[in-house]
Design an enzyme around this catalytic site. Structure first.
Site, PDB file in Angstrom:
ATOM      1  N   GLY A  24      -1.142 -10.353  11.849  1.00  0.00           N
ATOM      2  CA  GLY A  24      -1.702  -9.059  12.211  1.00  0.00           C
ATOM      3  C   GLY A  24      -2.591  -8.423  11.181  1.00  0.00           C
ATOM      4  O   GLY A  24      -2.652  -7.197  11.084  1.00  0.00           O
ATOM      5  N   SER A  25      -3.321  -9.213  10.418  1.00  0.00           N
ATOM      6  CA  SER A  25      -4.247  -8.653   9.433  1.00  0.00           C
ATOM      7  C   SER A  25      -5.619  -9.304   9.585  1.00  0.00           C
ATOM      8  O   SER A  25      -5.722 -10.532   9.689  1.00  0.00           O
ATOM      9  CB  SER A  25      -3.739  -8.878   8.004  1.00  0.00           C
ATOM     10  OG  SER A  25      -4.693  -8.420   7.055  1.00  0.00           O
ATOM     11  N   SER A  26      -6.645  -8.485   9.577  1.00  0.00           N
ATOM     12  CA  SER A  26      -8.014  -9.004   9.615  1.00  0.00           C
ATOM     13  C   SER A  26      -8.461  -9.486   8.242  1.00  0.00           C
ATOM     14  O   SER A  26      -9.510 -10.106   8.115  1.00  0.00           O
ATOM     15  CB  SER A  26      -8.976  -7.917  10.105  1.00  0.00           C
ATOM     16  OG  SER A  26      -9.006  -6.833   9.174  1.00  0.00           O
ATOM     17  N   ASN A  49      -3.501 -13.694  14.395  1.00  0.00           N
ATOM     18  CA  ASN A  49      -4.206 -12.424  14.545  1.00  0.00           C
ATOM     19  C   ASN A  49      -5.080 -12.469  15.791  1.00  0.00           C
ATOM     20  O   ASN A  49      -5.590 -13.524  16.158  1.00  0.00           O
ATOM     21  CB  ASN A  49      -5.090 -12.162  13.315  1.00  0.00           C
ATOM     22  CG  ASN A  49      -5.641 -10.748  13.288  1.00  0.00           C
ATOM     23  OD1 ASN A  49      -4.891  -9.787  13.182  1.00  0.00           O
ATOM     24  ND2 ASN A  49      -6.954 -10.609  13.397  1.00  0.00           N
ATOM     25  N   CYS A  68       3.191  20.853  -6.092  1.00  0.00           N
ATOM     26  CA  CYS A  68       4.483  20.403  -6.598  1.00  0.00           C
ATOM     27  C   CYS A  68       5.361  21.604  -6.944  1.00  0.00           C
ATOM     28  O   CYS A  68       4.928  22.513  -7.670  1.00  0.00           O
ATOM     29  CB  CYS A  68       4.281  19.525  -7.831  1.00  0.00           C
ATOM     30  SG  CYS A  68       5.823  18.970  -8.609  1.00  0.00           S
ATOM     31  N   CYS A  98       1.119 -10.627  17.821  1.00  0.00           N
ATOM     32  CA  CYS A  98       2.223 -10.890  16.886  1.00  0.00           C
ATOM     33  C   CYS A  98       3.581 -10.906  17.584  1.00  0.00           C
ATOM     34  O   CYS A  98       4.406 -11.777  17.306  1.00  0.00           O
ATOM     35  CB  CYS A  98       2.227  -9.839  15.776  1.00  0.00           C
ATOM     36  SG  CYS A  98       0.834  -9.972  14.634  1.00  0.00           S
ATOM     37  N   HIS A 144       0.812  -1.222   0.000  1.00  0.00           N
ATOM     38  CA  HIS A 144       0.000   0.000   0.000  1.00  0.00           C
ATOM     39  C   HIS A 144       0.839   1.263   0.000  1.00  0.00           C
ATOM     40  O   HIS A 144       0.326   2.348   0.288  1.00  0.00           O
ATOM     41  CB  HIS A 144      -0.944  -0.003   1.205  1.00  0.00           C
ATOM     42  CG  HIS A 144      -1.987  -1.070   1.127  1.00  0.00           C
ATOM     43  ND1 HIS A 144      -2.680  -1.526   2.235  1.00  0.00           N
ATOM     44  CD2 HIS A 144      -2.459  -1.785   0.076  1.00  0.00           C
ATOM     45  CE1 HIS A 144      -3.521  -2.470   1.863  1.00  0.00           C
ATOM     46  NE2 HIS A 144      -3.404  -2.645   0.570  1.00  0.00           N
ATOM     47  N   GLY A 177      -8.484 -11.968  17.212  1.00  0.00           N
ATOM     48  CA  GLY A 177      -9.836 -11.869  16.690  1.00  0.00           C
ATOM     49  C   GLY A 177      -9.993 -12.552  15.348  1.00  0.00           C
ATOM     50  O   GLY A 177      -9.036 -13.066  14.756  1.00  0.00           O
ATOM     51  N   CYS A 183       6.158  21.433 -11.063  1.00  0.00           N
ATOM     52  CA  CYS A 183       5.163  21.689 -12.109  1.00  0.00           C
ATOM     53  C   CYS A 183       3.876  22.311 -11.585  1.00  0.00           C
ATOM     54  O   CYS A 183       2.989  22.643 -12.383  1.00  0.00           O
ATOM     55  CB  CYS A 183       4.841  20.391 -12.861  1.00  0.00           C
ATOM     56  SG  CYS A 183       3.789  19.246 -11.921  1.00  0.00           S
TER      57      CYS A 183
END
Length: 265
Positions: free
Chosen positions: A208-210, A234, A168, A252, A109, A236, A171
């Protein structure tokens, strides 16, 4: 976990839950408050939204920059150094895996420490932009110092009307954090590289990811479809629990530290 992961190689997918012990809140943990992150369409389509984002980010990014890797990050770096982990895909933008010493990392991401121009595509560091925003808003950070830090280098600030936004310097185009927003697609080459990590592995470890969003869940589905064992660590429930060979409900940092100790002695 050792029985399922075997001797490797193991691909790892991490989410916000691995960074909570570093003081970075997550979006969907058991104790997380409801959050409504800004979408890509809001950011590019409305100056008021864009100003609101940069004002919050101007405060929040400094908190992320001060954070340190925790035992979970260090454990995965150690497992990579030992040859068990051969590729790491992270949904986080905090770059703590790299700081901890992991080398083969895909920042799915994006990264909080980089900014791009949507017109000329030049990239600058977030630190450089901070200097420009501070010059435009010299007292802003002090005025809103008592705030709540949110995920993705964000901060919770109610009023941002007086904040001055920088364009920027090359530009005059619109600047955007090098982060994949909600409603925006992950670059295709990045996705293909992540699939390759999974295909080259004998097992996939999710930490650590749902797995609520498809950008991460797709790799679990891909592994399960190809017969690759999946371990999910994880706190939950996750959206991929029914695809897991093994689900571990735990933190974790302690679990990954124990795992590294078993593999490395």
């Amino acid at each position: 976990m050792v029985d399922v992961l075997g001797a490797g190689p193991v691909a790892v997918l991490t989410g916000a839950g691995i960074s909570t012990d570093s003081g970075i809140p997550d979006y969907r943990g058991p104790d997380s408050p409801p959050r409504n992150p800004m979408t890509y369409q809001q950011f590019v389509g409305d100056f008021a939204f864009r100003r609101h984002y940069w004002a919050r980010n101007h405060v929040g990014w400094r908190h992320i920059a001060r954070t340190e890797p925790n035992d979970g990050h260090r454990a995965l770096a150690k497992l990579e150094a030992e040859g068990l982990v051969t590729g790491l895909i992270t949904q986080n933008v905090d770059i703590l895996h790299e700081v901890a010493g992991s080398r083969r990392v895909i920042d799915l991401h994006g990264r909080y420490d980089r900014v791009i121009c949507l017109s000329c595509r030049r990239a600058i560091t977030r630190e450089h932009l901070a200097e420009r925003l501070t010059a435009l808003n010299p007292d802003y950070a002090a005025e809103v110092s008592d705030i709540e830090i949110a995920p993705d280098a964000d901060a919770v600030i109610a009023a941002t009307e007086g904040f001055q936004v920088a364009d920027c310097e090359y530009c005059g185009g619109m600047l955007k954090p090098d982060i994949v927003y909600f409603g925006e697609n992950v670059p295709k080459d990045r996705v293909l590289e992540a699939y390759a990590y999974v295909d080259q592995a004998e097992a996939l470890l999710v930490a650590g990811s749902s797995l609520t969003v498809m950008s991460g869940l797709r790799f679990v589905r891909h592994a399960a479809k190809t017969g690759t064992p999946v371990v999910i660590l994880n706190r939950g429930e996750t959206r991929g629990d029914d695809l897991a060979t093994l689900k571990v409900d735990g933190g974790c940092s302690p679990v990954l530290t124990s795992l590294a100790e078993i593999y490395t002695g």
